[in-house]
Motif scaffolding. Structure first.
Motif, PDB file in Angstrom:
ATOM      1  N   GLN A  65      -5.311  -5.243 -10.259  1.00  0.00           N
ATOM      2  CA  GLN A  65      -4.728  -6.506  -9.799  1.00  0.00           C
ATOM      3  C   GLN A  65      -3.251  -6.328  -9.453  1.00  0.00           C
ATOM      4  O   GLN A  65      -2.782  -6.811  -8.417  1.00  0.00           O
ATOM      5  N   THR A  66      -2.516  -5.614 -10.293  1.00  0.00           N
ATOM      6  CA  THR A  66      -1.095  -5.366 -10.036  1.00  0.00           C
ATOM      7  C   THR A  66      -0.900  -4.512  -8.795  1.00  0.00           C
ATOM      8  O   THR A  66      -0.052  -4.803  -7.947  1.00  0.00           O
ATOM      9  N   ALA A  67      -1.693  -3.454  -8.662  1.00  0.00           N
ATOM     10  CA  ALA A  67      -1.554  -2.552  -7.514  1.00  0.00           C
ATOM     11  C   ALA A  67      -1.923  -3.262  -6.208  1.00  0.00           C
ATOM     12  O   ALA A  67      -1.274  -3.057  -5.179  1.00  0.00           O
ATOM     13  N   PHE A  68      -2.955  -4.090  -6.233  1.00  0.00           N
ATOM     14  CA  PHE A  68      -3.327  -4.844  -5.033  1.00  0.00           C
ATOM     15  C   PHE A  68      -2.219  -5.823  -4.650  1.00  0.00           C
ATOM     16  O   PHE A  68      -1.931  -6.019  -3.462  1.00  0.00           O
ATOM     17  N   SER A  69      -1.613  -6.452  -5.634  1.00  0.00           N
ATOM     18  CA  SER A  69      -0.511  -7.374  -5.351  1.00  0.00           C
ATOM     19  C   SER A  69       0.636  -6.652  -4.661  1.00  0.00           C
ATOM     20  O   SER A  69       1.222  -7.162  -3.698  1.00  0.00           O
ATOM     21  N   GLN A  70       0.945  -5.461  -5.137  1.00  0.00           N
ATOM     22  CA  GLN A  70       2.007  -4.665  -4.512  1.00  0.00           C
ATOM     23  C   GLN A  70       1.630  -4.235  -3.103  1.00  0.00           C
ATOM     24  O   GLN A  70       2.504  -3.995  -2.262  1.00  0.00           O
ATOM     25  N   ARG A 300     -19.313  -9.200   3.886  1.00  0.00           N
ATOM     26  CA  ARG A 300     -18.035  -9.766   3.429  1.00  0.00           C
ATOM     27  C   ARG A 300     -16.934  -9.383   4.411  1.00  0.00           C
ATOM     28  O   ARG A 300     -16.264  -8.357   4.264  1.00  0.00           O
ATOM     29  N   THR A 301     -16.720 -10.223   5.423  1.00  0.00           N
ATOM     30  CA  THR A 301     -15.775  -9.894   6.496  1.00  0.00           C
ATOM     31  C   THR A 301     -14.350  -9.735   5.984  1.00  0.00           C
ATOM     32  O   THR A 301     -13.581  -8.948   6.537  1.00  0.00           O
ATOM     33  N   GLU A 302     -13.991 -10.476   4.934  1.00  0.00           N
ATOM     34  CA  GLU A 302     -12.630 -10.349   4.419  1.00  0.00           C
ATOM     35  C   GLU A 302     -12.399  -8.983   3.762  1.00  0.00           C
ATOM     36  O   GLU A 302     -11.243  -8.582   3.556  1.00  0.00           O
ATOM     37  N   LEU A 303     -13.481  -8.282   3.460  1.00  0.00           N
ATOM     38  CA  LEU A 303     -13.367  -6.953   2.860  1.00  0.00           C
ATOM     39  C   LEU A 303     -13.569  -5.830   3.872  1.00  0.00           C
ATOM     40  O   LEU A 303     -13.309  -4.669   3.569  1.00  0.00           O
ATOM     41  N   THR A 304     -14.049  -6.169   5.068  1.00  0.00           N
ATOM     42  CA  THR A 304     -14.372  -5.138   6.062  1.00  0.00           C
ATOM     43  C   THR A 304     -13.515  -5.213   7.316  1.00  0.00           C
ATOM     44  O   THR A 304     -13.734  -4.433   8.246  1.00  0.00           O
ATOM     45  N   ASP A 305     -12.524  -6.134   7.362  1.00  0.00           N
ATOM     46  CA  ASP A 305     -11.755  -6.283   8.608  1.00  0.00           C
ATOM     47  C   ASP A 305     -10.599  -5.309   8.747  1.00  0.00           C
ATOM     48  O   ASP A 305      -9.819  -5.374   9.685  1.00  0.00           O
ATOM     49  N   GLY A 306     -10.459  -4.395   7.817  1.00  0.00           N
ATOM     50  CA  GLY A 306      -9.412  -3.368   7.912  1.00  0.00           C
ATOM     51  C   GLY A 306      -8.258  -3.593   6.965  1.00  0.00           C
ATOM     52  O   GLY A 306      -7.659  -2.640   6.464  1.00  0.00           O
ATOM     53  N   ARG A 307      -7.909  -4.837   6.705  1.00  0.00           N
ATOM     54  CA  ARG A 307      -6.770  -5.107   5.814  1.00  0.00           C
ATOM     55  C   ARG A 307      -7.069  -4.665   4.387  1.00  0.00           C
ATOM     56  O   ARG A 307      -6.228  -4.050   3.721  1.00  0.00           O
ATOM     57  N   PHE A 308      -8.277  -4.985   3.911  1.00  0.00           N
ATOM     58  CA  PHE A 308      -8.621  -4.624   2.540  1.00  0.00           C
ATOM     59  C   PHE A 308      -8.708  -3.116   2.384  1.00  0.00           C
ATOM     60  O   PHE A 308      -8.264  -2.553   1.377  1.00  0.00           O
ATOM     61  N   ALA A 309      -9.293  -2.434   3.374  1.00  0.00           N
ATOM     62  CA  ALA A 309      -9.421  -0.976   3.305  1.00  0.00           C
ATOM     63  C   ALA A 309      -8.051  -0.310   3.241  1.00  0.00           C
ATOM     64  O   ALA A 309      -7.836   0.629   2.466  1.00  0.00           O
ATOM     65  N   ALA A 310      -7.110  -0.796   4.076  1.00  0.00           N
ATOM     66  CA  ALA A 310      -5.765  -0.226   4.065  1.00  0.00           C
ATOM     67  C   ALA A 310      -5.085  -0.465   2.726  1.00  0.00           C
ATOM     68  O   ALA A 310      -4.400   0.409   2.185  1.00  0.00           O
ATOM     69  N   ALA A 311      -5.281  -1.661   2.180  1.00  0.00           N
ATOM     70  CA  ALA A 311      -4.688  -1.968   0.882  1.00  0.00           C
ATOM     71  C   ALA A 311      -5.317  -1.129  -0.220  1.00  0.00           C
ATOM     72  O   ALA A 311      -4.619  -0.632  -1.109  1.00  0.00           O
ATOM     73  N   LEU A 312      -6.651  -0.949  -0.159  1.00  0.00           N
ATOM     74  CA  LEU A 312      -7.339  -0.160  -1.175  1.00  0.00           C
ATOM     75  C   LEU A 312      -6.854   1.287  -1.169  1.00  0.00           C
ATOM     76  O   LEU A 312      -6.659   1.888  -2.239  1.00  0.00           O
ATOM     77  N   GLU A 313      -6.648   1.847   0.009  1.00  0.00           N
ATOM     78  CA  GLU A 313      -6.128   3.213   0.092  1.00  0.00           C
ATOM     79  C   GLU A 313      -4.761   3.306  -0.583  1.00  0.00           C
ATOM     80  O   GLU A 313      -4.465   4.251  -1.322  1.00  0.00           O
ATOM     81  N   GLN A 314      -3.924   2.299  -0.337  1.00  0.00           N
ATOM     82  CA  GLN A 314      -2.593   2.270  -0.961  1.00  0.00           C
ATOM     83  C   GLN A 314      -2.713   2.085  -2.468  1.00  0.00           C
ATOM     84  O   GLN A 314      -1.985   2.723  -3.240  1.00  0.00           O
ATOM     85  N   VAL A 315      -3.635   1.241  -2.895  1.00  0.00           N
ATOM     86  CA  VAL A 315      -3.831   0.981  -4.326  1.00  0.00           C
ATOM     87  C   VAL A 315      -4.235   2.255  -5.047  1.00  0.00           C
ATOM     88  O   VAL A 315      -3.687   2.595  -6.107  1.00  0.00           O
ATOM     89  N   SER A 317      -3.823   5.341  -4.091  1.00  0.00           N
ATOM     90  CA  SER A 317      -2.727   6.306  -4.055  1.00  0.00           C
ATOM     91  C   SER A 317      -1.713   6.009  -5.155  1.00  0.00           C
ATOM     92  O   SER A 317      -1.242   6.918  -5.849  1.00  0.00           O
ATOM     93  N   GLN A 318      -1.390   4.728  -5.332  1.00  0.00           N
ATOM     94  CA  GLN A 318      -0.427   4.349  -6.365  1.00  0.00           C
ATOM     95  C   GLN A 318      -1.011   4.531  -7.750  1.00  0.00           C
ATOM     96  O   GLN A 318      -0.321   4.969  -8.679  1.00  0.00           O
ATOM     97  N   LEU A 319      -2.310   4.227  -7.878  1.00  0.00           N
ATOM     98  CA  LEU A 319      -2.958   4.400  -9.177  1.00  0.00           C
ATOM     99  C   LEU A 319      -2.976   5.873  -9.584  1.00  0.00           C
ATOM    100  O   LEU A 319      -2.843   6.203 -10.764  1.00  0.00           O
ATOM    101  N   GLY A 320      -3.107   6.753  -8.600  1.00  0.00           N
ATOM    102  CA  GLY A 320      -3.073   8.182  -8.881  1.00  0.00           C
ATOM    103  C   GLY A 320      -1.737   8.649  -9.420  1.00  0.00           C
ATOM    104  O   GLY A 320      -1.655   9.667 -10.102  1.00  0.00           O
ATOM    105  N   ILE A 321      -0.694   7.895  -9.119  1.00  0.00           N
ATOM    106  CA  ILE A 321       0.651   8.213  -9.618  1.00  0.00           C
ATOM    107  C   ILE A 321       0.900   7.554 -10.971  1.00  0.00           C
ATOM    108  O   ILE A 321       1.368   8.184 -11.919  1.00  0.00           O
ATOM    109  N   ASP A 322       0.551   6.266 -11.055  1.00  0.00           N
ATOM    110  CA  ASP A 322       0.856   5.496 -12.266  1.00  0.00           C
ATOM    111  C   ASP A 322      -0.145   5.729 -13.395  1.00  0.00           C
ATOM    112  O   ASP A 322       0.219   5.694 -14.570  1.00  0.00           O
ATOM    113  N   ALA A 323      -1.421   5.920 -13.041  1.00  0.00           N
ATOM    114  CA  ALA A 323      -2.465   6.085 -14.067  1.00  0.00           C
ATOM    115  C   ALA A 323      -3.485   7.103 -13.600  1.00  0.00           C
ATOM    116  O   ALA A 323      -4.646   6.766 -13.349  1.00  0.00           O
ATOM    117  N   PRO A 324      -3.070   8.373 -13.466  1.00  0.00           N
ATOM    118  CA  PRO A 324      -3.978   9.398 -12.916  1.00  0.00           C
ATOM    119  C   PRO A 324      -5.257   9.574 -13.726  1.00  0.00           C
ATOM    120  O   PRO A 324      -6.278  10.001 -13.180  1.00  0.00           O
TER     121      PRO A 324
END
Length: 362
Positions: A65-70, A300-315, A317-324
């Motif tokens: 939840q925190t990583a997605f918010s960021q 679920r179009t809100e999950l497949t329109d590209g925005r969620f995928a881009a955010a998930l990739e970022q999430v 990546s950050q999780l791999g740093i903060d909580a590997p």
């Protein structure tokens, strides 16, 4: 007065002409932030202990939840469940009772009907870049290293290699060996679960040699590790073998050391005179296969329109740093985007095995 008016008209015309020569800019309408009431995440057991899975179930919701918010996605509530089996997780994803699932690629394809966003990226990008041409992988001048500024590569592809034996060198001289020539070689492989050490070779044989498989080869020995494969090659016990793309990097230093010496990695010397890049020759480069996917329900179009995928990739990546430690629970230390078509090689391999597949991404 008339002259003054004419000058004003001329100035206005020149100003207009100058404006026509300039690129007109339009204000960009900012993309609306993505807001979700909830996100139901399901993970696979991945052979982990019950205690480790329960710990992840407690910690991941807040971390995600925190990583997605960021990453610009506001989620009211995140829940994490542990699938009873990969097949059950794939079915729940298809039925829409799970919003985001991390699951084995083969189980995803058996059930089908969902949209894939990301896949395992098990190794950093290589430099020089990967190439489909075997010649680009041979010789010390083509020795690989990791690109520190590059991204992580999605999937696992294999290099089909020859050993520095008399027959291995003969195979290395062939542009496209015949099936009979391959069948005459002594092969080394890893266990059937290994993508780079078995399954990629299986796919290449299927595609290139009219459906022939590893079990159709006359002489095949299974080894426990890539190091064991290289030792068999150095000792002259095998003529050909598959490896993951960066495997020669692991043995490069030890390859030319005496058996009485050890490399910095702790690996005992192989007692060879020439470099592994010159002696272990690549005769084919396979297509990549994938082990773990992050997928969502296709409707679920809100999950497949590209925005969620881009955010998930970022999430991730950050999780791999903060909580590997949590990335092991999700199935891989890194993830990368992919298309549904990128799973076609795995589909072909599974079909060749006689497995029934579900529908692809709509």
């Amino acid at each position: 007065m008339r002259r003054f008016f004419s000058l004003l008209v001329l100035a206005a015309m020149l100003t207009g002409l100058a404006g026509c020569g300039q690129e007109q800019t339009q204000e960009t309408v900012p993309e609306e932030p993505l807001t979700l009431e909830s996100l139901a995440v399901e993970i696979s057991k991945n052979g982990l202990s019950t205690d480790r899975l329960l710990q992840a179930k407690r910690e991941l919701p807040k971390q995600l939840q925190t990583a997605f918010s960021q990453a610009g996605v506001d989620i009211g509530q995140v829940t994490v469940t542990i699938g009873s089996s990969p097949d059950a997780t794939a079915q729940a994803l298809k039925e829409g009772t799970v919003d985001l699932a991390f699951l084995p690629a083969e189980d995803f394809l058996r059930v089908g009907g969902s949209a894939v966003l990301l896949a395992d990226a098990p190794q950093p990008a290589l430099t020089p870049e990967a190439s489909d041409d075997p010649a680009d992988w041979n010789g010390a001048e083509n020795a690989r290293s990791y690109d520190e500024n590059g991204t992580w590569e999605g999937g696992t592809f294999a290099l089909i290699c020859t050993a520095p034996t008399e027959y291995g060198r003969q195979l290395a001289q062939r542009d496209t060996p015949t099936w009979e020539e391959l069948d005459h070689a002594r092969w080394g492989v890893l266990g059937e679960e290994s993508l780079g050490g078995y399954q990629c070779l299986e796919l290449w044989l299927e595609d290139t040699y009219e459906g022939n498989q590893i079990t159709d080869l006359a002489d095949v020995t299974t080894y426990e590790s890539y190091e064991a494969l290289f030792r068999a090659a150095a000792a002259g016990d095998i003529d050909a073998f598959p490896i993951r793309a960066d495997a020669r990097m692991d043995v490069a230093e030890a390859w030319t050391l005496s058996p009485l010496r050890t490399a910095e990695s702790g690996m005992q010397g192989f007692d060879r005179e020439e470099s592994v890049w010159d002696e272990v020759r690549v005769i084919a480069v396979t297509e990549p296969l994938y082990a773990t996917l992050a997928a969502v329900p296709s409707e679920r179009t809100e999950l497949t329109d590209g925005r969620f995928a881009a955010a998930l990739e970022q999430v991730l990546s950050q999780l791999g740093i903060d909580a590997p430690e949590q990335m092991e629970v999700l199935g891989c230390s890194h993830f990368a985007p992919l298309t549904d078509e990128a799973l076609d090689p795995l589909r072909r391999l599974m079909t060749a095995r006689g497995e029934a597949l579900g529908g692809g991404m709509p």
